[in-house]
Each structure stands twice: as structure tokens, then as C-alpha cells.
Design a protein around this motif. Structure first.
Motif, PDB file in Angstrom:
ATOM      1  N   HIS A  27       3.902  -0.387  -9.711  1.00 40.73           N
ATOM      2  CA  HIS A  27       3.685   0.576  -8.620  1.00 40.73           C
ATOM      3  C   HIS A  27       4.958   1.404  -8.463  1.00 40.73           C
ATOM      4  N   ASN A  29       6.433   3.228  -6.161  1.00 42.79           N
ATOM      5  CA  ASN A  29       7.342   3.056  -5.022  1.00 42.79           C
ATOM      6  C   ASN A  29       7.857   1.622  -4.862  1.00 42.79           C
ATOM      7  N   HIS A  72       8.169   4.347   1.806  1.00 40.73           N
ATOM      8  CA  HIS A  72       7.326   5.548   1.896  1.00 40.73           C
ATOM      9  C   HIS A  72       7.918   6.563   2.859  1.00 40.73           C
ATOM     10  N   THR A 104       0.320   4.788  -8.560  1.00 38.56           N
ATOM     11  CA  THR A 104       0.836   5.175  -7.244  1.00 38.56           C
ATOM     12  C   THR A 104      -0.295   5.689  -6.369  1.00 38.56           C
ATOM     13  N   THR A 105      -0.099   5.533  -5.060  1.00 36.22           N
ATOM     14  CA  THR A 105      -1.103   5.964  -4.082  1.00 36.22           C
ATOM     15  C   THR A 105      -0.786   7.375  -3.611  1.00 36.22           C
ATOM     16  N   LYS A 107      -0.236  10.450  -1.316  1.00 35.60           N
ATOM     17  CA  LYS A 107       0.096  10.401   0.119  1.00 35.60           C
ATOM     18  C   LYS A 107       0.170  11.788   0.721  1.00 35.60           C
ATOM     19  N   GLY A 183      -3.159  -2.519  -2.445  1.00 32.70           N
ATOM     20  CA  GLY A 183      -2.890  -2.545  -1.007  1.00 32.70           C
ATOM     21  C   GLY A 183      -3.379  -3.848  -0.391  1.00 32.70           C
ATOM     22  N   HIS A 210      -6.968  -5.035  -8.291  1.00 32.35           N
ATOM     23  CA  HIS A 210      -6.265  -6.235  -7.838  1.00 32.35           C
ATOM     24  C   HIS A 210      -7.326  -7.249  -7.402  1.00 32.35           C
ATOM     25  N   GLU A 213      -5.767 -12.161  -5.024  1.00 31.46           N
ATOM     26  CA  GLU A 213      -4.354 -12.261  -4.618  1.00 31.46           C
ATOM     27  C   GLU A 213      -4.155 -13.189  -3.446  1.00 31.46           C
ATOM     28  N   ASP A 291       4.945  -5.397 -11.726  1.00 36.37           N
ATOM     29  CA  ASP A 291       4.416  -5.134 -10.389  1.00 36.37           C
ATOM     30  C   ASP A 291       5.323  -4.175  -9.615  1.00 36.37           C
ATOM     31  N   ASP A 292       6.487  -4.665  -9.183  1.00 35.87           N
ATOM     32  CA  ASP A 292       7.402  -3.863  -8.356  1.00 35.87           C
ATOM     33  C   ASP A 292       8.828  -4.292  -8.714  1.00 35.87           C
TER      34      ASP A 292
END
Ligand code: 5GP
Length: 349
Positions: A27, A29, A72, A104-105, A107, A183, A210, A213, A291-292
Motif C-alpha cells: 500500500h 501510504n 493521509h 492505493t486508495t 482520495k 481497509g 483482503h 484478516e 504490505d506496508d
């Protein structure tokens, strides 16, 4: 005598040198550089808050999501988004990756002149800055493609969900290749997303979801698996429920595994007990992902070294898993062929 930390570092270094890395689950961010985040946060008077976000101890998934609010808040300007997308790709390249599928989402931040359209444009500009037109053709140091995420926590109407699909379809010519559902896993329900995901799939986009989880989502997991997305993320709890796991095994859907993420968020108790071991034993298709990188303080080469340390993977095992990740990726077939040839060296693809 070498400590296990030294051995891990040496393996990570050998993975970087092989330059065959492929990450299809990261992701944007969640992968911001420390310095960049601090600089952007300080410019907004939030430097201390950003410093305090660096995780030094495991936290559950939901409290990790809290971190994204500040990220964000400070990263959603067109300039910052472009810079971060470029830097994320460059960091993967420096870590030995030759292909990365960033997600990415989209925005809106009207107070900063950002619309979902201009957000996606900025991401694609950043990817182009790092890889060339359209994210590259498989011959450069690194090639990248983009997946747009639907955020279960925020995309709570059909209109918002469909907007993301439309954005993806409009930007395919610039390297958008798929849709992700991510999310807050407790928000929304599969029935809300399925029609839009079906439309995206019918239009030829790749779909990653996803799944599993958090605990007590077995019904939804079975719905997701029977719909058969192209890839599933995590599947921690899928493996713990016999019916879900049987369905997963029968489906042959590749699973994107994020070792440190799952251990950090306490979804898995330890690396040694990570479900990687079970999936590999049962020959479930899988790939290794980060992942991040910022949130979980990791890199792709480090994740590979962890797989070496805890599950005995050799460098050749890593090469083979990376080749599979290219096969499971959403990049166009001619680029896939080039990437596979590079990963496999002289071996036929
Ligand atoms: P962005 O989409 O803003 O580039 O990346 C951060 C977003 O990705 C988060 O706000 C969250 O929606 C999603 N995300 C990042 N890591 C995870 C994860 O481990 N699980 C889920 N479900 N979503 C995640």
C-alpha cells in the motif's frame, strides 16, 4: 560465530543482489520514507506526532489503521503523492525488486485541491518519474503497475465504490491494472462490493481481495473464495477454519503473504507459527509481500530472509516464489514474459 541476525542480514543482501524481487501487495501510504513523512509532517506542524507513530512494539490491526489517519493528513497533496509514489518505487528498486504492483486508495482532499482524479494522476506521474511511460515495459531496472483500492471503511456507498472502478478503467492506458478491496475488515459487507468488482473483472481488471484478516468472518470468506478473485491477501483466519481452508485449497487462488505485517499486528503469534508454513506444505500458491514497509519497518529482501530463517527457504526457492508472483501479477502478458525471463535467467519461462 555468526548470530542469527547476521545470517538474516546476509541472506537479505544475497536476495537484493539477485535482483529478482516482485511485490504485488504493498500500500503506497504504508511505504512512505521516514524522512519524507517527517518533512511533510513538520511542514504542517505535526513533526512530533509523526515521530510518535513509529511503531516499536506490536499493535493490533485496528490500531495500525489509526496511523494512516495522520499519514493521509500530511501526504495528500498532489506534489506529495507524486513524490511518495516515485520514492516507494525507487526504494523497492534499491532493495532488488524488478517489479512492484503498488496499491492505493483514491482520495479527495478539497482543502488541498486534491480530487480522486488528480490523486490517481499524481500517483501515476510518480510511477512514471521512476519507471518511464506507463510504469515501464519490463526492461528497465524496475517496472511498476498500480492497483486502486476500495476502502471498506470509507467507500460505503455504491456510488463511491463505482467511482473507483471508473477511475481504474479510465487510467488503464497509464498503468492501472486492477482493483483491491482493503481497509477496515469489519466494515461493510461482501454483497456491497461484489457487483462493482464483477463489473471491474468483466472489463478485464485484475481483482485482489483482503480476506480472513480478522476472526469470525467465515461466511464472508467463503463468499469471497467462491467468487474467486485473482488473488487473496493474508488469509490468516482462513487457514484456521476447516471449511474455509478446504475452499481455499480447492480454489487454487494465490495468497499474498505478509509475514511481518501479520506478526506485528498479532494476527500470527510468531514467525515460526505463521500460516506461510501450512500453505507451503499444502502447495497453496503464494507470494511474499511487504504490505506496508514503513508501518512494519520491513523490506521485501528482509521478508525473504525471514522466510529463510523460519521456513528454510533457499535463494532458489525465493527465485521460484518471485517467478510465481510475476505469473500471479496483473501486468500485461508481454511484460510478464520479459520479467519471467529475467528472473529465471537461462531457464526457460
Ligand atoms: P493508501 O491506500 O492510502 O495508499 O494506503 C493505506 C491504506 O491501505 C490504509 O488506509 C488501509 O485502507 C489500507 N491498508 C494498509 N495496510 C492494510 C492491511 O494490512 N489490511 C487492510 N485491510 N488494509 C490495509
Amino acid at each position: 560465530m555468526l548470530s542469527s541476525g547476521d545470517a538474516c542480514a546476509r541472506f537479505a543482501s544475497a536476495v537484493r543482489d539477485m535482483a529478482v524481487g516482485v511485490d504485488v501487495h504493498c500500500h503506497i501510504n504504508g511505504c512512505v520514507r521516514d524522512d519524507t513523512l517527517l518533512e511533510l509532517a513538520s511542514a504542517r506542524g505535526l513533526g512530533e506526532e509523526a515521530r510518535a507513530l513509529v511503531l516499536d512494539a506490536p499493535r493490533d490491526l485496528m490500531s495500525c489503521f489509526e496511523i494512516f489517519k495522520l499519514i493521509h493528513e500530511v501526504c495528500t497533496t498532489r506534489e506529495a503523492v507524486r513524490r511518495i509514489a516515485r520514492e516507494v518505487v525507487m526504494d523497492f528498486a534499491a532493495d532488488g525488486a524488478l517489479y512492484v504492483e503498488l496499491r492505493t486508495t483514491p482520495k479527495n482532499a478539497p482543502e488541498r485541491g486534491v480530487t480522486k482524479d488528480s490523486y490517481v494522476e499524481a500517483v501515476l506521474d510518480g510511477v512514471e518519474d521512476a519507471c518511464g511511460v506507463g510504469g515501464g515495459d519490463g526492461t528497465g531496472k524496475i517496472t511498476a503497475r498500480v492497483i486502486l483500492s476500495i476502502d471498506r471503511g470509507r467507500d460505503d456507498t455504491a456510488a463511491k465504490i463505482n467511482e473507483t472502478i471508473e477511475l481504474a478503467l479510465r487510467n488503464r492506458h497509464r498503468g492501472v491494472v486492477g482493483i483491491d478491496l482493503s481497509g477496515d475488515p469489519k466494515a461493510g459487507s461482501w454483497d456491497m462490493y461484489e457487483p462493482a468488482l464483477q463489473r471491474a473483472r468483466d472489463a478485464g481488471l485484475g481483482i485482489a481481495v483482503h480476506c480472513g484478516e480478522v476472526a469470525n468472518t467465515e461466511d464472508e470468506q467463503r463468499q469471497i473464495i467462491s467468487w474467486a478473485p485473482d488473488r487473496l491477501g493474508h488469509c490468516v483466519f482462513t487457514v484456521r477454519d476447516a471449511a474455509c481452508y478446504d475452499a481455499l485449497r480447492a480454489s487454487h487462488i494465490p495468497v499474498e503473504l505478509c509475514l511481518t505485517s501479520n506478526v506485528f499486528t498479532k494476527s500470527n503469534e510468531s514467525y515460526a507459527s505463521h500460516h506461510f508454513k501450512i500453505l507451503r506444505r499444502d502447495a497453496v500458491p503464494l507470494c511474499i509481500c511487504t504490505d506496508d514497509t514503513w508501518v512494519f519497518r520491513t523490506t521485501l529482501s528482509r521478508e525473504c530472509a525471514i522466510a529463510h530463517t523460519h521456513f528454510g527457504l533457499s535463494l532458489e526457492d525465493i527465485r521460484s516464489i518471485m517467478a510465481d508472483a510475476v505469473r500471479f501479477s496483473f501486468v500485461e502478458t508481454p511484460v510478464k514474459t520479459k520479467l519471467l525471463a529475467r528472473i529465471q535467467g537461462d531457464t526457460a519461462s
